[in-house]
Design an enzyme around this catalytic site. Structure first.
Site, PDB file in Angstrom:
ATOM      1  CG  ASP A  30      -2.058   1.198   1.183  1.00 24.33           C
ATOM      2  OD1 ASP A  30      -3.241   0.680   0.975  1.00 24.33           O
ATOM      3  OD2 ASP A  30      -1.849   2.178   1.136  1.00 24.33           O
ATOM      4  CB  ILE A  31       0.854   4.040  -2.308  1.00 21.40           C
ATOM      5  CG1 ILE A  31       1.995   5.236  -2.638  1.00 21.40           C
ATOM      6  CG2 ILE A  31      -0.443   4.879  -1.861  1.00 21.40           C
ATOM      7  CD1 ILE A  31       1.505   5.815  -3.836  1.00 21.40           C
ATOM      8  N   GLY A  92     -15.916   3.219   3.287  1.00 13.92           N
ATOM      9  CA  GLY A  92     -14.713   3.831   2.916  1.00 13.92           C
ATOM     10  C   GLY A  92     -13.952   3.501   1.541  1.00 13.92           C
ATOM     11  CD  GLN A  93     -14.623  -0.896  -3.055  1.00 12.90           C
ATOM     12  OE1 GLN A  93     -15.653  -1.306  -2.419  1.00 12.90           O
ATOM     13  NE2 GLN A  93     -13.950  -1.192  -3.815  1.00 12.90           N
ATOM     14  CB  SER A  94     -10.591   5.189  -1.754  1.00 10.35           C
ATOM     15  OG  SER A  94      -9.710   4.628  -1.356  1.00 10.35           O
ATOM     16  CG  HIS A  99      -8.623  -2.957  -2.502  1.00  9.28           C
ATOM     17  ND1 HIS A  99      -9.444  -2.488  -3.378  1.00  9.28           N
ATOM     18  CD2 HIS A  99      -8.384  -2.412  -1.439  1.00  9.28           C
ATOM     19  CE1 HIS A  99      -9.809  -1.361  -2.693  1.00  9.28           C
ATOM     20  NE2 HIS A  99      -9.294  -1.363  -1.381  1.00  9.28           N
ATOM     21  CG  HIS A 101      -6.685  -2.575   3.133  1.00  8.01           C
ATOM     22  ND1 HIS A 101      -6.122  -1.655   2.994  1.00  8.01           N
ATOM     23  CD2 HIS A 101      -7.899  -2.539   2.224  1.00  8.01           C
ATOM     24  CE1 HIS A 101      -6.732  -0.762   2.158  1.00  8.01           C
ATOM     25  NE2 HIS A 101      -7.887  -1.253   1.974  1.00  8.01           N
TER      26      HIS A 101
HETATM   27  P1  AMP Z   1      -9.674   1.462   0.240  1.00  7.07           P
HETATM   28  O1  AMP Z   1      -9.811   2.774   0.686  1.00  7.07           O
HETATM   29  O2  AMP Z   1     -10.096   0.250   0.911  1.00  7.07           O
HETATM   30  O3  AMP Z   1     -10.336   1.356  -1.300  1.00  7.07           O
HETATM   31  O4  AMP Z   1      -8.133   1.161  -0.019  1.00  7.07           O
HETATM   32  C1  AMP Z   1      -7.197   1.867  -1.249  1.00  7.07           C
HETATM   33  C2  AMP Z   1      -6.193   1.746  -0.725  1.00  7.07           C
HETATM   34  O5  AMP Z   1      -5.056   1.857  -2.102  1.00  7.07           O
HETATM   35  C3  AMP Z   1      -5.690   2.800   0.207  1.00  7.07           C
HETATM   36  O6  AMP Z   1      -5.067   2.021   1.276  1.00  7.07           O
HETATM   37  C4  AMP Z   1      -4.372   3.374  -0.502  1.00  7.07           C
HETATM   38  O7  AMP Z   1      -3.419   3.837   0.287  1.00  7.07           O
HETATM   39  C5  AMP Z   1      -4.017   2.670  -1.471  1.00  7.07           C
HETATM   40  N1  AMP Z   1      -3.436   3.079  -2.979  1.00  7.07           N
HETATM   41  C6  AMP Z   1      -3.883   3.994  -3.629  1.00  7.07           C
HETATM   42  N2  AMP Z   1      -3.172   4.301  -4.567  1.00  7.07           N
HETATM   43  C7  AMP Z   1      -2.298   3.260  -4.736  1.00  7.07           C
HETATM   44  C8  AMP Z   1      -1.215   3.010  -5.327  1.00  7.07           C
HETATM   45  N3  AMP Z   1      -0.833   3.692  -6.382  1.00  7.07           N
HETATM   46  N4  AMP Z   1      -0.261   2.149  -5.156  1.00  7.07           N
HETATM   47  C9  AMP Z   1      -0.321   1.332  -3.836  1.00  7.07           C
HETATM   48  N5  AMP Z   1      -1.402   1.560  -3.270  1.00  7.07           N
HETATM   49  C10 AMP Z   1      -2.143   2.650  -3.493  1.00  7.07           C
END
Ligand code: AMP
Length: 113
Positions: A30-31, A92-94, A99, A101
């Protein structure tokens, strides 16, 4: 360039720190890590969320299996780790590409905020 960020990572078009690469799943860091280990495990095929992936039981099983492989590879299988699938707005899925975690390497509180 695909519109979906994680499709872009799966295709190798967007850089990521790869942890495990299997035929149909991919694990990368995760970034914005929330713990010493914070790895995302995705299906290479696009499914928007866990609810849609649930229709493909074999791929769902592969994803969960890779989650545990990540935990073993990261050395957190014995100490314990958390697996989170944020699904939909209230969670809070963004990123709308399924995916898991995989979070560990320190004690964690419960319940989530
Ligand atoms: P969610 O909020 O559950 O949808 O998780 C999305 C996750 O993707 C977050 O924890 C972000 O930090 C992660 N994320 C967003 N962009 C990237 C990226 N380019 N590489 C790795 N992780 C990312």
């Amino acid at each position: 360039m695909p519109e979906c960020l994680f499709c872009g990572i799966a295709a190798g078009e967007i850089p990521a720190k790869i942890v495990l690469d299997a035929a149909r799943t991919l694990a990368f860091r995760d970034i914005n890590p929330q713990a010493p280990t914070h790895v995302l495990v995705i299906t290479k095929a696009h499914y928007p969320n866990l609810a849609t992936l649930a229709a493909d039981e074999s791929l769902l099983a592969e994803l969960v299996s890779q989650v545990h492989e990540v935990a073993r590879a990261e050395g957190i299988a014995d100490s314990g780790y958390r697996v989170v699938f944020n699904t939909g707005g209230h969670a809070g899925q963004s990123v709308d590409h399924v995916h898991a975690h995989v979070i560990g390497g320190r004690p964690m509180a419960w319940t989530p905020g």
